[in-house]
Write a protein that holds these residues in place. Structure first.
Motif, short mmCIF file in Angstrom:
data_model
loop_
_atom_site.label_atom_id
_atom_site.label_comp_id
_atom_site.label_asym_id
_atom_site.label_seq_id
_atom_site.Cartn_x
_atom_site.Cartn_y
_atom_site.Cartn_z
N ARG A 96 0.82 -1.21 0.00
CA ARG A 96 0.00 0.00 0.00
C ARG A 96 0.86 1.26 0.00
NH1 ARG A 96 -4.06 1.69 4.82
NH2 ARG A 96 -2.11 1.22 5.88
N CYS A 99 1.83 1.99 -3.40
CA CYS A 99 0.67 2.54 -4.12
C CYS A 99 0.53 4.03 -3.80
CB CYS A 99 -0.61 1.81 -3.71
SG CYS A 99 -0.71 0.13 -4.37
N PHE A 106 -5.14 1.48 -3.54
CA PHE A 106 -4.94 0.08 -3.19
C PHE A 106 -6.31 -0.59 -3.17
CE2 PHE A 106 -4.25 -3.35 -0.10
CZ PHE A 106 -3.22 -3.99 -0.74
#
Lengths: 253, 253, 253, 253
Positions: A96, A99, A106
């Protein structure tokens, strides 16, 4: 118009070792399950794979594995529900962050290999993982590989779940999959037929000719099938012909 | 009223191996630097340490290390700025997920051991890490162990940084620290005197008797000093006497 | 008749990740440097590679690396001479057990990547490793990649050493090698010319046209050069033409 | 005169993490089971532990574990007989090299934790490991923790095996052991009584008062019992009183 997602495992290279053809496959899929550094992947691979997914507007999820790199996360181990939950949280959080670095939302969680099997066989393990995910972020989607898992997801009102189907493997009449030792070339047209059948009818033919219900909103494609790109091209041709819309998981749920 | 933070490295146990006395020390500190699973820590240890910090209202940050468990992250390695940045992102994201699970705000980043030394010696490495952090979350605080690092943080308007001082180690006249091979017992009153001196005057006496500027808003305490708890109790007595307020980093910046 | 050895790094696959073309290359070489499980290799890969070497009567040595799988042992790290010695002993012993299982004589040691560089730059590290080897088995051969290392081997009466030359990389006038980022295809005839030149004259032409002394009794071939097998075939043609005898290290010393 | 061996697991520290009290316990035992770097131990720890054993004339064997450091080798995993055999060969070879360095004869093999359990439950796994050992060195002794394992050792004429008994844990009437979650202090005199009973009579009292046959030639002592040294001293007093001779495994078989 029918919407369907194509998901594929990605980012399973490690250090100097390459696996898969992520660059060739990414243009054809809508959701990427990216390894979290336990069974495969590492921070560098994860960042590059997230960047590649972002470039192709592909939804990003984590593909967490057991801490067994030597066995590629394919060997079940006697880990408790809490241990498995913590392994998922760790890998999911790590991905994450990449991301966030790349401005990518995510999207989902899909456990890998033996971890998936353990969750399928033990609802206690499945629940621990799902509750761990919900405690971090209740906007996440759980990508469910079989009905055992899917049924556990339905215990949680807050957890979005999508059931996935397979088109480059054969189904037994009991809807289990026939997994090959070594990936073989598949006839692209035949695989594309199955894709259309699952996408539009929610059914697929089992090895014995029987028609099975496969109510899937996502189709898993194996990037390590030798002719994976040919298969994906055949699927995309059918998508155009049959007015099917390819959409990442977060647009489907 | 003077505000100051006490930070301590935490969560450096691994699997069946225990390190430190996290439960004894946590009640006395305001910020915990929690290992991210590379030099120490693992998903289970991270979750337990975040939960312990939450219980004591201690601010939580990540203490990322190099991927060298056998060397406890204390050996410099020829990793590029991008590699180190990705190692920090990975560990930081992993820890942040455990914080989210426990409703704890993720507060800061403080690199460990040889990674810290590499960033101190190479501004390119320091910049890569700081930019990586900012790309994920620009509310984070960088806890700077020395002036080299602190100066790089000042290049970024968006990056909050806090400079930390040491009271259970001796300073050389050039403000470098004399690090012992083996942690020795320290006189709690003497350490507490230094704490007050840094907190209220921003100065401390070097080994040669010279007075040094140490403009620190956070004091690092080593939990593995044999009498760490006695030291922390002596410090807390002085905090009460001198009307100093103990506050986590996020209340200070 | 001139005798010369051809050595090649082998067994660098790991778990599910494949590297190199060991099966294609093994028939053409006389000594295999097999990874010891630190930078590459694992117990399964080691056993299979020893069995493959035995099948082709290839001499077996260990190719020990630093404990840095993510960096494939290519990043120097601040490890002490004693630490590096112990890493070599560990990997060497592990490989030797697989040799014993297959009735293969364990022949030589050739450190990999950054470990090699560290030994080349620090005679103290080189000595620690060589003394460690001698303490285990004084019949072993040290395969020396450069003159720095070779000179240290000469301090030990009991240690047999062989100097190796390169034919699929270019030499600088100072006898250092020009290492490419990515392995490129090489002209097999040109590489085979160099092979003959080193084998029969002990010289090779540097990039600037100068003739260099390369008194090598073993030639290192890179199995990851894209056309490595073509190169090896060209070399074997020359071996036949020039009455050179290919022989493993233990027949040469 | 009755001869008996005392064995103890050793060398389970890892990097900067310490486990056990090897220096305190080593003077009292006759055989050390030294971790091979998978569940615990590392090359430095292994070398130091071999040196310590040599100093006290203690017989040295390997205590190989599964590749699961995070779980300390205590979690069974779906590894094949061949995989487990290769893990044993690898660790055993590594330790043997350190023995050679220190002039110590490598004596025995005793699998650790979940690996032991896997061998006990699956004769195929046990056979693969034993055959792997015999292929390397048929002078080795297999230290068998239970009757299942011991029976498999009896299939091999070349394999010396010793059955071990326990005195600091309680036996169930079926001769299985009651393993505590956390090691508790034990009454040294009571433990020493059991030691004498097994050594001289080959029997011990189960928790229900029943007398069990425990035909052991080696007694396993847990170094992590809080008062392990007191226990060992009590045992040594009895050894003197009862004219029992403490002898390493290789003097017993």
């Amino acid at each position: 118009m029918v919407q369907i997602d194509i998901n594929c495992d990605m980012g399973e290279s490690f250090g100097n070792w390459t696996m898969g053809r992520d660059e060739d496959v990414m243009p054809y899929i809508s959701s990427a399950n990216i390894a979290g550094g336990y069974h495969g992947g590492d921070p560098h691979v994860m960042r590059e794979t997230v960047a590649l997914a972002a470039e192709h507007d592909v939804g990003v999820g984590v593909h967490p594995g057991l801490p067994d790199k030597m066995g590629f996360g394919r060997r079940k181990m006697d880990a408790t529900p809490e241990e498995v939950r913590d392994y998922v949280t760790y890998q999911f959080g790590a991905l994450r962050a990449f991301c966030d670095q790349h401005g990518v939302t995510f999207q989902h969680v899909k456990p890998h290999g033996a971890m998936y099997s353990m969750l399928s066989e033990s609802p206690d393990h499945a629940r621990a993982v799902m509750e761990g995910i919900l405690d971090v972020d209740d906007d996440l989607i759980y990508l469910a590989t079989d009905m055992n898992i899917y049924e556990v997801t339905q215990e949680y009102d807050d957890l979005d779940a999508v059931f996935e189907g397979y088109v480059d493997l054969d189904y037994n009449p009991d809807r289990s999959l026939i997994v090959e030792q070594e990936k073989e070339t598949r006839d692209p047209e035949n695989v594309a037929d199955r894709f259309v059948s699952i996408a539009t009818e929610g059914t697929v033919e089992a090895v014995n000719g029987e028609t099975l219900d496969v109510p899937a909103d996502s189709i898993c494609i194996h990037g390590d099938t030798p002719n994976a790109v040919d298969i994906l091209e055949a699927i995309h041709d059918r998508i155009d012909e049959h007015d099917i819309e390819l959409a990442p998981l977060h647009e489907i749920v």
